[in-house]
Design a protein around this motif. Structure first.
Motif, PDB file in Angstrom:
ATOM      1  N   ILE A 121       2.393  47.092 -14.846  1.00 20.02           N
ATOM      2  CA  ILE A 121       2.331  47.055 -16.322  1.00 20.02           C
ATOM      3  C   ILE A 121       1.034  46.402 -16.797  1.00 20.02           C
ATOM      4  CG2 ILE A 121       3.374  46.040 -18.394  1.00 20.02           C
ATOM      5  CD1 ILE A 121       6.079  46.645 -17.188  1.00 20.02           C
ATOM      6  N   THR A 122       0.625  45.323 -16.130  1.00 21.68           N
ATOM      7  CA  THR A 122      -0.623  44.652 -16.531  1.00 21.68           C
ATOM      8  C   THR A 122      -1.806  45.606 -16.388  1.00 21.68           C
ATOM      9  OG1 THR A 122       0.250  42.500 -15.861  1.00 21.68           O
ATOM     10  CG2 THR A 122      -2.133  42.656 -16.108  1.00 21.68           C
ATOM     11  N   PHE A 123      -1.842  46.368 -15.282  1.00 19.54           N
ATOM     12  CA  PHE A 123      -2.915  47.351 -15.072  1.00 19.54           C
ATOM     13  C   PHE A 123      -2.939  48.373 -16.204  1.00 19.54           C
ATOM     14  CE2 PHE A 123      -4.327  51.500 -13.425  1.00 19.54           C
ATOM     15  CZ  PHE A 123      -5.602  51.169 -13.003  1.00 19.54           C
ATOM     16  N   GLY A 124      -1.776  48.925 -16.517  1.00 23.00           N
ATOM     17  CA  GLY A 124      -1.680  49.935 -17.579  1.00 23.00           C
ATOM     18  C   GLY A 124      -2.068  49.390 -18.945  1.00 23.00           C
ATOM     19  N   GLN A 125      -1.556  48.190 -19.278  1.00 18.34           N
ATOM     20  CA  GLN A 125      -1.806  47.614 -20.606  1.00 18.34           C
ATOM     21  C   GLN A 125      -3.255  47.152 -20.770  1.00 18.34           C
ATOM     22  OE1 GLN A 125       0.380  47.278 -23.356  1.00 18.34           O
ATOM     23  NE2 GLN A 125       1.642  48.675 -22.190  1.00 18.34           N
ATOM     24  N   TRP A 126      -3.853  46.598 -19.718  1.00 24.85           N
ATOM     25  CA  TRP A 126      -5.255  46.160 -19.811  1.00 24.85           C
ATOM     26  C   TRP A 126      -6.189  47.353 -19.902  1.00 24.85           C
ATOM     27  CZ3 TRP A 126      -6.163  41.229 -16.256  1.00 24.85           C
ATOM     28  CH2 TRP A 126      -5.461  40.155 -16.819  1.00 24.85           C
ATOM     29  N   ASN A 127      -5.855  48.429 -19.181  1.00 20.96           N
ATOM     30  CA  ASN A 127      -6.609  49.673 -19.317  1.00 20.96           C
ATOM     31  C   ASN A 127      -6.537  50.175 -20.749  1.00 20.96           C
ATOM     32  OD1 ASN A 127      -8.105  50.940 -17.328  1.00 20.96           O
ATOM     33  ND2 ASN A 127      -6.313  51.402 -16.111  1.00 20.96           N
ATOM     34  N   SER A 128      -5.332  50.131 -21.271  1.00 21.48           N
ATOM     35  CA  SER A 128      -5.081  50.574 -22.646  1.00 21.48           C
ATOM     36  C   SER A 128      -5.875  49.724 -23.635  1.00 21.48           C
ATOM     37  CB  SER A 128      -3.582  50.462 -22.926  1.00 21.48           C
ATOM     38  OG  SER A 128      -3.248  51.155 -24.081  1.00 21.48           O
ATOM     39  N   LEU A 129      -5.938  48.422 -23.353  1.00 20.59           N
ATOM     40  CA  LEU A 129      -6.660  47.479 -24.219  1.00 20.59           C
ATOM     41  C   LEU A 129      -8.140  47.841 -24.327  1.00 20.59           C
ATOM     42  CD1 LEU A 129      -6.122  44.900 -25.862  1.00 20.59           C
ATOM     43  CD2 LEU A 129      -6.590  43.570 -23.816  1.00 20.59           C
ATOM     44  N   MET A 130      -8.725  48.288 -23.195  1.00 19.25           N
ATOM     45  CA  MET A 130     -10.132  48.740 -23.202  1.00 19.25           C
ATOM     46  C   MET A 130     -10.316  49.894 -24.197  1.00 19.25           C
ATOM     47  SD  MET A 130     -11.840  49.066 -19.466  1.00 19.25           S
ATOM     48  CE  MET A 130     -10.562  48.722 -18.288  1.00 19.25           C
ATOM     49  N   GLY A 131      -9.392  50.863 -24.102  1.00 25.01           N
ATOM     50  CA  GLY A 131      -9.457  52.030 -24.990  1.00 25.01           C
ATOM     51  C   GLY A 131      -9.235  51.655 -26.438  1.00 25.01           C
ATOM     52  N   ILE A 132      -8.239  50.787 -26.673  1.00 28.46           N
ATOM     53  CA  ILE A 132      -7.903  50.357 -28.043  1.00 28.46           C
ATOM     54  C   ILE A 132      -9.099  49.681 -28.706  1.00 28.46           C
ATOM     55  CG2 ILE A 132      -6.554  48.636 -29.350  1.00 28.46           C
ATOM     56  CD1 ILE A 132      -4.254  49.221 -27.314  1.00 28.46           C
ATOM     57  N   LEU A 133      -9.707  48.750 -27.977  1.00 26.94           N
ATOM     58  CA  LEU A 133     -10.845  48.013 -28.537  1.00 26.94           C
ATOM     59  C   LEU A 133     -12.025  48.955 -28.776  1.00 26.94           C
ATOM     60  CD1 LEU A 133     -11.642  45.149 -29.377  1.00 26.94           C
ATOM     61  CD2 LEU A 133     -12.619  44.819 -27.118  1.00 26.94           C
ATOM     62  N   GLY A 134     -12.254  49.881 -27.834  1.00 28.91           N
ATOM     63  CA  GLY A 134     -13.342  50.850 -27.981  1.00 28.91           C
ATOM     64  C   GLY A 134     -13.156  51.728 -29.202  1.00 28.91           C
ATOM     65  N   ILE A 170       5.775  53.085 -13.257  1.00 32.17           N
ATOM     66  CA  ILE A 170       6.567  51.861 -13.108  1.00 32.17           C
ATOM     67  C   ILE A 170       7.921  51.987 -13.835  1.00 32.17           C
ATOM     68  CG2 ILE A 170       5.971  50.329 -15.070  1.00 32.17           C
ATOM     69  CD1 ILE A 170       5.301  49.427 -11.425  1.00 32.17           C
ATOM     70  N   LEU A 171       8.020  52.991 -14.711  1.00 33.42           N
ATOM     71  CA  LEU A 171       9.191  53.151 -15.580  1.00 33.42           C
ATOM     72  C   LEU A 171      10.520  53.275 -14.827  1.00 33.42           C
ATOM     73  CD1 LEU A 171       9.892  53.273 -18.596  1.00 33.42           C
ATOM     74  CD2 LEU A 171       9.499  55.736 -18.527  1.00 33.42           C
TER      75      LEU A 171
END
Length: 425
Positions: free
Chosen positions: A102-115, A371-372
């Motif tokens: 989950i941390t991998f998925g959410q941190w990846n997502s965070l990169m996209g969100i901020l971009g 992971i779901l």
């Protein structure tokens, strides 16, 4: 005079209802970010309303899982990962796998969100200031740094109720923006109805998009974090009914807002054969159809979606680690400050390298589905153990929902694997 008083009291009541929204607001913050907005826009512009059935199923199962995870916390007084570690045979390994995934998925997502959020702010500034056109990279990077520093500082001073209120504001703005956009462009009613009949788009990325859809709507982070947010709200076993209503409301709102975004993209773009691959393209294609106001409203909604997701994405890793350790989150601890600081630095990787965040975003949503099945299986085992649940029996209907969610998550994980293999190998 009395009329203005009545208006004021009505406005106060509406504000009270919005601010009275419980931990479900975090579910919406986690679920509807720029990743979700991007997935819905891409789907709506390319496939009309064809994937509405995936969205509906994901939201139904999300509601069931939020309800069961919340009940588990209120009845046992424990959080999810702590419960896995304590009660399940291979619970420790399961919990660690879930934290990493989950941390991998959410941190990846965070990169996209901020971009994407920084790009949206740049586009708004570029319209008003001509000199910025040649300084896109610098403006986006500086904006990203300012956003993440502000959010980090807010994290350090905030408590649960503070995060909740900030999220309420962003989510309300986002919902209103997208609903207003829908008033200007709509899909055909028959397309909405046919979208509820299961089918997968016959294109190379079709399977991957279905997996991304589920990864962004039926997000494992939403359910796992729920016990901590329920406890943070101060709810106890007396609030079981309130917890149930909160889960249903959150699931319904996720479906309505996400479906609205897909419908706006279908109405504005699909019928004209215009394909969108990122949020910013949406503005350019919406303008001839609905004018500058619609563009501004939609931008505002997309930006609110991005900002409403930064808090939950930064919170997820310290939440999961605290959950695993003791089931209590201390936002003033050294551990909390260090983990969120690392998350902030990871978030800046995308804007710093100037890459297009869309690929990262959709891929991170696909990774979320792997992971779901573990997250669903874990709660099925806990919720059906009468000793752990202190005699509370999980109803047959809830169990049907849980096992259906497990089957659905396994099918979607398999679909995600096929999608990645087809695209990249």
């Amino acid at each position: 005079m009395s009329e203005s008083k009545e208006k004021k009291s009505l406005l106060k009541k509406i504000i009270a209802i919005i601010l009275g929204f419980g931990p479900g607001i975090f579910a919406i913050g986690y679920t509807i970010g720029t990743g979700s907005v991007t997935s819905m826009i891409v789907a709506g512009s390319q496939f009309n309303m064809q994937l509405l059935w995936v969205l509906l199923l994901s939201c139904v199962f999300s509601g069931v899982l939020m309800f069961v995870y919340g009940n588990y916390a209120l009845i046992t007084g424990e959080t999810a990962l702590f419960g896995f570690k304590k009660h399940l045979k291979y619970g420790k390994l399961l919990a660690i796998l879930i934290i990493v995934g989950i941390t991998f998925g959410q941190w990846n997502s965070l990169m996209g969100i901020l971009g994407i959020s920084s790009n949206i702010i740049y586009e708004i500034l570029a319209v008003n200031f001509d000199g910025l056109e040649g300084l896109k990279y610098e403006t986006v990077l500086i904006t990203a740094i300012i956003i993440i520093v502000v959010f980090y500082l807010l994290m350090l001073v905030g408590k649960y109720t503070f995060f909740e209120k900030v999220l309420v504001i962003f989510v309300t703005l986002m919902g209103l923006s997208f609903v207003l956009s829908l008033c200007l462009v709509q899909p055909l009613p028959m397309d909405v109805v046919s979208g509820l009949i299961p089918s997968i788009p016959d294109v190379p990325d079709g399977k991957m998009l279905v997996a991304a859809f589920v990864g962004t709507t039926m997000a494992a982070a939403t359910f796992l974090s729920r016990p901590l947010f329920v406890k943070g709200k101060g709810w106890t076993i007396k609030n079981l009914d309130q917890q149930k209503k909160d889960s249903i409301t959150a699931a319904v709102l996720i479906f309505v807002i996400s479906g609205t975004i897909m419908a706006v993209a279908a109405g504005a773009l699909f019928y004209d054969g215009k394909v969108v691959t990122q949020v910013l393209d949406m503005a350019n294609t919406l303008e001839p159809v609905a004018g500058k106001w619609a563009v501004t409203i939609f931008f505002f909604g997309a930006l609110s979606a991005g900002l409403s997701s930064i808090f939950p994405c930064l919170l997820i890793a310290p939440l999961l680690v605290a959950d695993y350790q003791s089931g209590e989150l201390d936002t003033s601890s050294k551990q909390f400050k260090i983990i969120t600081a690392v998350a902030c630095l990871v978030a800046l990787i995308g804007p710093a390298f100037g890459g297009n965040p869309i690929e990262i975003q959709i891929l991170s949503q696909v990774f979320n589905v792997f992971i779901l099945p573990l997250v669903v299986l874990g709660i099925i085992l806990l919720a059906n153990n009468k000793k752990i649940m202190k005699g509370y029996k999980t109803s047959i209907w809830v169990n049907i929902g849980l096992f259906a969610a497990l089957f659905f998550s396994c099918v979607v994980s398999y679909t995600g694997v096929l999608g990645i293999m087809t695209k990249y190998f």
